[in-house]
Enzyme design. Structure first.
Site, PDB file in Angstrom:
ATOM      1  N   SER A   1      49.488  34.362   5.067  1.00  0.00           N
ATOM      2  CA  SER A   1      49.530  34.599   6.304  1.00  0.00           C
ATOM      3  C   SER A   1      49.512  36.184   5.794  1.00  0.00           C
ATOM      4  CB  SER A   1      51.460  34.915   5.402  1.00  0.00           C
ATOM      5  OG  SER A   1      52.008  35.757   6.652  1.00  0.00           O
ATOM      6  N   GLY A   2      49.563  37.061   7.831  1.00  0.00           N
ATOM      7  CA  GLY A   2      48.379  37.795   7.226  1.00  0.00           C
ATOM      8  C   GLY A   2      47.074  37.412   7.773  1.00  0.00           C
TER       9      GLY A   2
ATOM     10  N   THR B   1      47.566  32.981  13.871  1.00  0.00           N
ATOM     11  CA  THR B   1      47.988  32.731  15.453  1.00  0.00           C
ATOM     12  C   THR B   1      46.711  33.523  16.133  1.00  0.00           C
ATOM     13  OG1 THR B   1      49.905  33.030  13.767  1.00  0.00           O
ATOM     14  CG2 THR B   1      49.460  33.552  16.715  1.00  0.00           C
TER      15      THR B   1
ATOM     16  N   ASN C   1      52.814  40.717   6.432  1.00  0.00           N
ATOM     17  CA  ASN C   1      52.437  40.653   7.914  1.00  0.00           C
ATOM     18  C   ASN C   1      53.309  40.686   9.176  1.00  0.00           C
ATOM     19  OD1 ASN C   1      51.312  40.006  10.601  1.00  0.00           O
ATOM     20  ND2 ASN C   1      50.286  37.465  10.183  1.00  0.00           N
TER      21      ASN C   1
ATOM     22  N   SER D   1      54.224  37.066  11.287  1.00  0.00           N
ATOM     23  CA  SER D   1      53.392  36.102  10.248  1.00  0.00           C
ATOM     24  C   SER D   1      54.564  34.384  11.284  1.00  0.00           C
ATOM     25  CB  SER D   1      54.638  35.989   9.409  1.00  0.00           C
ATOM     26  OG  SER D   1      54.183  34.866   8.153  1.00  0.00           O
ATOM     27  N   SER D   2      53.414  33.905  11.210  1.00  0.00           N
ATOM     28  CA  SER D   2      54.052  32.589  11.842  1.00  0.00           C
ATOM     29  C   SER D   2      55.024  32.075  10.212  1.00  0.00           C
ATOM     30  CB  SER D   2      52.509  31.378  11.669  1.00  0.00           C
ATOM     31  OG  SER D   2      52.165  31.975  13.277  1.00  0.00           O
TER      32      SER D   2
ATOM     33  N   GLY E   1      47.652  28.392   4.781  1.00  0.00           N
ATOM     34  CA  GLY E   1      47.049  27.738   4.021  1.00  0.00           C
ATOM     35  C   GLY E   1      47.639  27.418   2.457  1.00  0.00           C
TER      36      GLY E   1
ATOM     37  N   GLU F   1      48.585  28.215  -0.938  1.00  0.00           N
ATOM     38  CA  GLU F   1      49.757  28.540  -1.739  1.00  0.00           C
ATOM     39  C   GLU F   1      49.824  29.016  -2.827  1.00  0.00           C
ATOM     40  OE1 GLU F   1      52.602  30.272   2.407  1.00  0.00           O
ATOM     41  OE2 GLU F   1      53.622  29.244   0.734  1.00  0.00           O
TER      42      GLU F   1
END
Length: 1224
Positions: A135-136, A140, A186, A189-190, A412, A414
């Site tokens: 995330s970040g 996206t 982020n 963040s998605s 990704g 984690e």
């Protein structure tokens, strides 16, 4: 695999199947890329020397700090989030990547999009781009840029295609609003995975799209950690809702609701919720959502928010009881169900054990709150799925779909401190993606090696299929199956389910699984991850209580039935699909889809946790490098060959490196491109084991080899630039020299004309009225005016202006030195030096005085030109004049000036109509105020210089008054010197060979020939008669000082041939010490022989010690004596002359010694033999002021010979040196 092999022109289809080495390639002339920037690190990680995480990190860090965020690993793009706008997504940047091969441009997300779109059209294959990262990291943003590029290049101008493009782009703000949230890492963040499949027709035009979503983080709906937020849509809706929504749906500010205010983060820097709310509404309209559908979506959002505000307390029995019935009533209004049904669905749990009876169990407050949160999560999760399905309906293909490009934006790998079911699902999906990456990459590599007939060693790699089987296998049961079995065994007690699951984990035998107390470790390809067992089985069940499902079934709202379409079977005790089953099915479907496409990869990296554009956190990046598998990617990619390229492209890139394939930047190889590539590698000395030749490609094993080729290519341009610069500088020097010559002639012909015209005007002032000096009549005389440079910005003239305080705006037209007649009381008048400065308005007389040992400059008189009534001069040739001012306070100045004619001329020009010149036998002036006096001018033939005495000026006879100026002397005709004089252009032919114009017979370096010993029998010397006498200067000095007895004379020899003519011998008169390597040291009395005589005063001489140059004035020829008559006895040589006595210890001879003459100023250059006959030198056109010209000099004629003799001597010298001067 995202690699575009792009043929030129319209022959793509033909060359796709044809050999690249079948004929002569169409190679363009090489051109230096002026836009190419110096590469930071390496742009492709397969070219790093050492494949380690540290080396990868160092390269990424260098590029990040230089603003280069993209790097390749073969066809994999690595992107580091810059946290700033680098200006690399402009329309100009997008246009620059159109139609370009991946290797022709720097790494960029546009290059990946171009390769995918081109390969889809060229090879008729489906493509996909897999974007992964934490995330970040910029997943996206990368997906949006891919869609931006494809929408721009995909063509199609009709309204339907344009509408499809607009709807595809509109999915970004819509799904970001419902699926993205602000996290600590982020701001956007998605919180879900997305696979967007863009569908194209046979012409490459977009006709539709399809979206599949994965793993929505629905737990975020009911709770967030401090300083994080819920999904964006909740804040957009609560801040920007219309008055209608606020009245009908009870929408209030975000701080009113528990689900939006609990984390205490309502505002985010850089996010405008109101503006983004309008973007969301516009996206809904573009996609085609009706107003009724929009109303229902926002109705469900309001229901979720109000669900979070239901609070529970304990009743008298300890069970859950609603504390505020009004909230339940409003929620029931939104869901269109009975309020009492809402309370019972949340507070009463319906259990159906295997016995068949139905048990209703009241819940405690904690259980009731868990059921409430499950209700909110279910509504939002199903609402998100409905929106995605509705978007797919709008994006349904409007024509025949030929091919597609998929874009996968997913979490990704984690690894957190506490990892649970969500991390297991995410990491499982990444394991599946890594598996297909390895399979497709190795498959592509192996197929290419086989197709190109390359010998290679099979690649050893870690096959993570064993990890995928550990998680998804059914027999033997994997992790997901063990979770499901545990739920069946103890479905009513989550803790019991967890214990049963842990027992199953302990019973598994797998090298990649390690059980621990309360957790288990799985060895993923990106690292070991420890998963917590607590609550993991309950998350896997992922099902609503039957009471909630019954409530939805009784709703009067049709949209609620669309969100929950399945009716509840009260008698069905079959366990529904678990979350693990769903994610496993989705992952397998995704893998099946991706296996049908040619994938490209984008790995995104987050450089720091502070969203800083300048911070690069090495430990964080190293962690991401590990779990993104970048090292494994690099190792697999370069396991065979680090670089491969078609022969045409290889030759086009490197043909400059071989003299056989190029000349002056042109491609000259006449063979095919394969033989040309071989020739290039041969000429660059690349070892044979470092490359292989395939059928259509050249394969290079080590990246250092490619670096060497690129370095040689860069050096080629560098060397060419040096050559061009050298010729250009020579051209500039020639141009400057040509301009100088033109300017010199122009100044001679034109610039001096105005001064000559001014001189002629001055002659007319005195013409027929005053005798003239010879100096005034010279043809070269010009009236220059400001001789002292008073108008200059520096120098002595400027000091005069400054010291005299002459205003800067006054332009000086004349200045020179003069003298003023000073009259002192009781003493004779005498001349005193003064400085005369005339401007356009005044006549200045400036004096210099010594004050305190310092020179002071001051204006003695400043006379306005209008105040001068007349200027008085005599008819003789003298230089005296007076200024008739007629001042009542001061006397008129009586002065003398050598340049009087020019002074009068400038004064007349500055006083048009007011200049009066009185020419008489005497000079009239006011010696005292208002008292006129005449100064007589007396001619005296004995006077050489004018002088003043007793009121009279004595002078000599001058030229007649009617004399005319001599004509301007013409310049001496001198042939133009070649521009190559002074080595403007280096002589010689191509390749440094001698020029055909060079005089190759000329020897420019005196080299002493050493005696070479030869193994030849030496002949017996002829006996000399005893009466022959040897000159003393040829004898050996050591023999003279020897004390041995004189040997007896040898016997007489038979008569021999007459001796050959002897070379003249010279005697050294003065001591000379050589100053350089080619000059020889001599002592007085030495005997030497002359090898070569030069007419510049230096001779090449030979002594017993060697050869060298010596001044000819130091030598005296010794006459050769006649042969002496034969004598019987050898005469004893006379004793040496006595040594001169010295005076004291200073070594000075008592007897005077002749002073040697000074050596010539010009000596031959070091290490050079005499040059050909001297050539003339044109000092007026010389490029340097050294006065030397490679040993050539102009003969200096005697002054006694006159000017004519000097000119003739110079002309003959020029004729002798003509041939030598033309040798350029």
């Amino acid at each position: 695999m995202g690699i575009s092999r792009r043929p030129k022109g319209d022959k793509a289809a033909k060359q796709q199947h044809g050999g690249a080495s079948g004929g002569k390639p169409n190679i363009k002339k090489a051109a230096f890329d002026t836009t190419k920037k110096k590469e930071i690190g390496v742009s492709d990680l397969t070219l790093i020397s050492k494949v380690t995480p540290e080396a990868i990190n160092d390269n990424l860090k260098k590029r990040f700090e230089a603003g280069e965020i993209y790097t390749y690993i073969g066809h994999v793009l690595v992107s580091v989030n810059p946290f700033r706008d680098l200006g690399i997504y402009t329309d100009a940047a997008l246009e620059s990547y159109k139609g370009k091969n991946r290797l022709e441009m720097p790494p960029h997300v546009f290059a990946v999009a171009e390769a995918s779109y081109y390969n889809m059209n060229a090879y008729k294959e489906n493509q996909c781009v897999i974007i992964s990262g934490e995330s970040g990291a910029g997943k996206t943003e990368a997906a949006k840029r891919l869609m931006q590029y494809i929408a721009n290049v995909s063509g199609g101008n009709n309204s339907s295609i344009q509408q499809t493009k607009d709807m595809v782009l509109a999915t970004n703000p819509l799904l970001e609003a419902f699926g993205n949230a602000k996290t600590l890492r982020n701001n956007n963040s998605s919180r879900f995975g997305k696979y967007l499949q863009l569908q194209f027709n046979a012409q490459g035009e977009p006709v539709g799209a399809d979206i599949t979503n994965y793993l929505l983080e629905k737990s975020r709906v009911v709770g967030q950690i401090l300083n994080e937020r819920n999904f964006h849509i909740f804040y957009q809706f609560t801040k920007g809702a219309s008055s209608t929504y606020r009245a009908n749906l009870g929408v209030q500010k975000p701080e009113t609701y528990l689900y939006t205010s609990k984390s205490k983060c309502l505002e985010v820097d850089g996010i405008d919720d109101l503006a983004e709310y309008q973007d969301t509404l516009n996206a809904m309209k573009v996609i085609g959502l009706t107003q009724a559908e929009q109303d229902e979506i926002f109705r469900m959002l309001a229901a979720v928010l109000w669900t979070g505000n239901i609070q529970f307390g304990e009743d008298k029995d300890g069970y859950a009881a609603v504390t505020d019935q009004s909230v339940v009533d409003f929620l029931a209004y939104l869901l269109e169900v009975d309020p009492q049904h809402v309370v019972s669905a949340i507070t009463i749990r319906i259990l159906t054990p295997r016995s068949g009876e139905v048990i209703e169990s009241p819940a405690n407050p904690a259980q009731a709150m868990a059921t409430r949160d499950a209700l909110a999560k279910a509504i939002y999760n199903n609402l998100f799925d409905w929106i995605v399905e509705r978007v797919n309906v709008a994006l349904k293909a409007r024509g025949t779909t030929a091919h597609s490009i998929g874009i996968l934006d997913i979490y990704g790998f984690e690894i957190f401190e506490k990892n649970s079911f969500e991390q297991l699902c995410i990491n499982y999906v990444n394991e599946k993606l890594q598996q297909i990456f390895i399979q497709l990459t190795l498959k592509t590599e192996q197929e290419e090696y086989a197709r190109e007939q390359i010998q290679w060693t099979p690649i050893k790699y870690f096959d993570n299929k064993i990890v995928c089987d550990l998680i998804e296998s059914v027999r033997p049961p994997g992790v997901f199956s063990a979770m499901k079995d545990a739920t069946k065994t103890a479905h009513a007690d989550p803790a019991a389910c967890d214990r049963t699951f842990m027992t199953a984990i302990n019973g598994m035998s797998n090298p990649h699984l390690t059980p621990r107390q309360g957790n288990f470790i799985i060895k993923h390809y990106a690292g070991d991850v420890s998963y917590t067992v607590d609550g993991i089985t309950d998350k896997n069940k992922d099902q609503l209580l039957k009471g909630l499902l019954n409530m939805f079934g009784q709703s009067n709202n049709r949209f609620v039935h669309d969100l929950f379409p399945h009716q509840v079977d009260q008698d069905n005790r079959k366990q529904p699909p678990s979350a693990g089953d769903k994610i496993k099915a989705s992952a397998n479907d995704l893998v099946a889809t991706l296996m049908k496409a040619q994938p490209s990869y984008i790995r995104t990296i987050k450089p720091n946790e502070n969203k800083s554009w300048s911070e690069y956190n090495v430990p964080n990046v190293m962690h991401q490098i590990k779990y993104l598998g970048l090292q494994e990617n690099v190792r697999i990619r370069r396991a065979g060959f680090a670089y491969r390229q078609t022969f045409d492209k290889f030759v086009e890139r490197f043909y400059l490196l071989s003299p056989q394939t190029s000349y002056a930047g042109d491609y000259t190889w006449t063979g095919d491109s394969k033989s040309g590539a071989k020739q290039i590698l041969k000429d660059t000395s690349i070892p044979a084991e470092e490359f292989q030749m395939g059928v259509t490609k050249a394969f290079i094993k080590a990246p250092e080899t490619l670096f060497a080729l690129e370095h040689m290519r860069d050096r080629y341009w560098h060397n060419m630039a040096i050559r061009i610069q050298r010729v250009w500088r020579a051209f500039l020097r020639i141009r400057i020299e040509a301009a100088t010559r033109i300017q010199r002639v122009w100044r001679k012909k034109r610039v001096g004309a105005e001064f000559l015209a001014l001189r002629e005007r001055g002659h007319r002032i005195l013409q027929g009225r005053k005798e003239r000096r010879r100096f005034s009549l010279l043809g070269s005389r010009r009236f220059m005016g400001d001789y002292l440079g008073v108008n200059a910005s520096m120098g002595q003239g400027n000091r005069i202006r400054t010291g005299a305080n002459i205003p800067p705006n006054e332009q000086v037209i004349f200045s020179c030195r003069g003298e003023l007649l000073e009259t002192k009381f009781g003493r004779s008048s005498k001349l005193s030096p003064r400085t005369i400065v005339v401007t356009k308005t005044k006549f200045y007389i400036i004096a210099q005085h010594l004050v305190n040992k310092q020179v002071q400059i001051a204006i003695e008189r400043a006379i306005p030109l209008g105040a001068i009534k007349f200027v008085g001069v005599s008819v003789c040739r003298d230089d005296w004049f007076s200024l008739g001012v007629g001042s009542p306070q001061e006397a008129d100045p009586l002065m003398t000036c050598l340049l009087k004619t020019e002074l009068f001329t400038h004064m007349q020009g500055a006083m048009p109509g007011g200049f009066t010149l009185k020419v008489a036998d005497s000079i009239e002036y006011a010696k005292k105020p208002n008292k006129m006096q005449l100064v007589k001018v007396i001619k005296d033939s004995t006077v050489r210089e004018d002088f003043y005495k007793s009121g009279a000026v004595h002078t000599s006879q001058g030229e007649p008054p009617n004399s005319l100026s001599r004509p301007l002397p013409k310049g001496k005709p001198i042939p133009a010197k070649p521009f190559t004089k002074g080595r403007l252009i280096k002589p010689g032919g191509p390749g440094g060979r001698p020029s055909k114009f060079t005089n190759t017979t000329r020897n420019t370096k005196p080299v002493a020939q050493p005696a070479v010993a030869r193994n030849v029998p030496r002949p017996q010397l002829q006996a000399q008669p005893a009466t022959v006498s040897i000159p003393s200067h040829t004898r050996n000095q050591s023999s003279q000082s020897s004390g041995r007895a004189v040997p007896p004379p040898p016997p007489p020899a038979p008569p021999s041939a007459p001796p050959a003519a002897r070379q003249p011998t010279f005697k050294v008169l003065y001591e000379f010490v050589g100053q350089s390597a080619n000059e020889i040291t001599m002592r007085p009395g030495d005997s030497i022989s002359v090898v070569k005589k030069e007419n510049n005063g230096w001779w090449l001489v030979k002594t017993s010690t060697g050869e060298g140059w010596a001044p000819s004035a130091y030598l005296e020829e010794v006459a050769v004596p006649p042969p002496p008559p034969p004598v019987v006895a050898r005469p004893i040589p006379p004793p040496p002359p006595p040594v001169a006595k010295t005076n004291g210890t200073n070594g000075t001879a008592i007897r005077g010694k002749p002073t040697p003459p000074a050596p010539p100023a010009k000596r031959p250059a070091a290490g050079r033999k005499p040059a050909p006959p001297p050539a003339p030198r044109d000092s007026g056109m010389s490029l340097n002021g050294s006065g030397t010209d490679s040993g050539r000099s102009t003969p200096t004629p005697s002054l006694a010979g006159g000017l004519a003799e000097a000119l003739r001597a110079r002309q003959s010298a020029m004729q002798r040196g003509k041939d030598d001067d033309d040798d350029w």
